[in-house]
Design a protein around this motif. Sequence first.
Motif, PDB file in Angstrom:
ATOM      1  N   CYS A   7       0.842  -1.203   0.000  1.00 34.00           N
ATOM      2  CA  CYS A   7       0.000   0.000   0.000  1.00 34.00           C
ATOM      3  C   CYS A   7       0.883   1.261   0.000  1.00 34.00           C
ATOM      4  O   CYS A   7       0.593   2.232  -0.692  1.00 34.00           O
ATOM      5  CB  CYS A   7      -0.883   0.031   1.235  1.00 34.00           C
ATOM      6  SG  CYS A   7      -1.996  -1.378   1.415  1.00 34.00           S
ATOM      7  N   HIS A  33      -2.480  -3.825  -7.717  1.00 36.15           N
ATOM      8  CA  HIS A  33      -2.532  -3.841  -6.249  1.00 36.15           C
ATOM      9  C   HIS A  33      -3.866  -3.281  -5.753  1.00 36.15           C
ATOM     10  O   HIS A  33      -4.530  -3.897  -4.907  1.00 36.15           O
ATOM     11  CB  HIS A  33      -1.375  -3.038  -5.638  1.00 36.15           C
ATOM     12  CG  HIS A  33      -1.507  -2.897  -4.159  1.00 36.15           C
ATOM     13  ND1 HIS A  33      -0.966  -3.799  -3.272  1.00 36.15           N
ATOM     14  CD2 HIS A  33      -2.189  -1.993  -3.399  1.00 36.15           C
ATOM     15  CE1 HIS A  33      -1.297  -3.446  -2.037  1.00 36.15           C
ATOM     16  NE2 HIS A  33      -2.032  -2.343  -2.092  1.00 36.15           N
ATOM     17  N   CYS A  37      -7.134  -4.611  -3.146  1.00 31.54           N
ATOM     18  CA  CYS A  37      -6.905  -4.072  -1.797  1.00 31.54           C
ATOM     19  C   CYS A  37      -7.997  -3.065  -1.416  1.00 31.54           C
ATOM     20  O   CYS A  37      -8.023  -1.948  -1.926  1.00 31.54           O
ATOM     21  CB  CYS A  37      -5.531  -3.408  -1.726  1.00 31.54           C
ATOM     22  SG  CYS A  37      -5.151  -2.701  -0.108  1.00 31.54           S
ATOM     23  N   CYS A  40      -6.635   0.298  -0.026  1.00 27.94           N
ATOM     24  CA  CYS A  40      -6.156   1.237  -1.042  1.00 27.94           C
ATOM     25  C   CYS A  40      -7.309   1.861  -1.828  1.00 27.94           C
ATOM     26  O   CYS A  40      -7.261   3.039  -2.189  1.00 27.94           O
ATOM     27  CB  CYS A  40      -5.158   0.568  -1.991  1.00 27.94           C
ATOM     28  SG  CYS A  40      -3.471   0.577  -1.317  1.00 27.94           S
TER      29      CYS A  40
ATOM     30  N   HIS B 115      -1.776  -0.152   4.700  1.00 23.79           N
ATOM     31  CA  HIS B 115      -2.507   0.935   5.352  1.00 23.79           C
ATOM     32  C   HIS B 115      -3.027   0.500   6.709  1.00 23.79           C
ATOM     33  O   HIS B 115      -3.564  -0.603   6.850  1.00 23.79           O
ATOM     34  CB  HIS B 115      -3.734   1.321   4.506  1.00 23.79           C
ATOM     35  CG  HIS B 115      -3.416   2.210   3.347  1.00 23.79           C
ATOM     36  ND1 HIS B 115      -2.883   3.474   3.484  1.00 23.79           N
ATOM     37  CD2 HIS B 115      -3.573   2.014   2.015  1.00 23.79           C
ATOM     38  CE1 HIS B 115      -2.727   4.021   2.288  1.00 23.79           C
ATOM     39  NE2 HIS B 115      -3.128   3.156   1.376  1.00 23.79           N
TER      40      HIS B 115
HETATM   41 ZN    ZN Z   1      -3.179  -1.555  -0.561  1.00 21.22          ZN
END
Ligand code: ZN
Lengths: 79, 203
Positions: A7, A33, A37, A40, B115
């Motif tokens: 990330c 990615h 995710c 994200c 994150h």
């Molecule tokens: Zn990510």
Amino acid sequence: MSPISTCRDGTDRLMEYMDGVLDEPLRQAIDAHVAGCARCQAFVRSYAAVPGVVRDATRVTLGPEARDALRRALAGRRS
Amino acid sequence: MSVDGLAAAPDEDLVARAVAGDEPAFEKLVERHQQRAYGLARRLVGNDGDAQDVLQEAFLSVYRKLAGFRGESRFSTWLFRIVTNAALMHLRARARRPQEPLDAFLPGFDGDGRHLGEPAEIEAAAHAAERLDRQALAERAQQGVARLPEIYRAAFVLRDLEEMPTAEVADLLGVGPDVVRQRVHRARLMLRGYLGDAVEGAR
Ligand SMILES: [Zn+2]
């Protein structure tokens, strides 16, 4: 290994990504990615929202009195 | 030239006439650009009074320097440079008490570079306009911009709030486009966290 594996890697390049100046392989690695995710995806939505939100929230109008004041100040000081 | 002629004249023609001593042409330039110039000044200095001072200083400066305007960039870009410089000088001259930086609002990552936080929290800033009332949002946004380090603030205001292309901002600030992108990026990260924090707090 892909240059974008976390990330953090993607986040670091987000401005360049959005400005359209990233190489195609990097761009694709970020897409790959982010597609997998949820964090994200959430991050990109919040990051992309910032300019519009702040722009709308800081819009101001120069009122008629301020326009008059400017006109008078300029007329007074340039003659 | 008639009043209608002035209204339709391109900036460059008005500049040429103003340099030749045509006062109405100068006044027309001011009238045409004062709103955007004021918006820029207001976003850079953060309050009406200072923004009006900056606006006056900037247009006086335009008046004095007009003969030196060579038309290498558009008049509006040239004007924005003058307004930006006037605003930054104004801020420095006032030497306000230092604002607490927004570094605490930068995004967090775990040891694997993932994150921190759940998607709903991460996304909070995207919902600032729905979740905060107008007044609260205006105050938060204004404070956030004011708390950005000056060099980030100038780049962010020009690029993201005035919507100038990155290359034009680079030209105006005298740095490369990569530097502009880096500064705007940092500003967006800080403001994203700062707005998101207010949204979370309002829940
Ligand atoms: Zn990510």
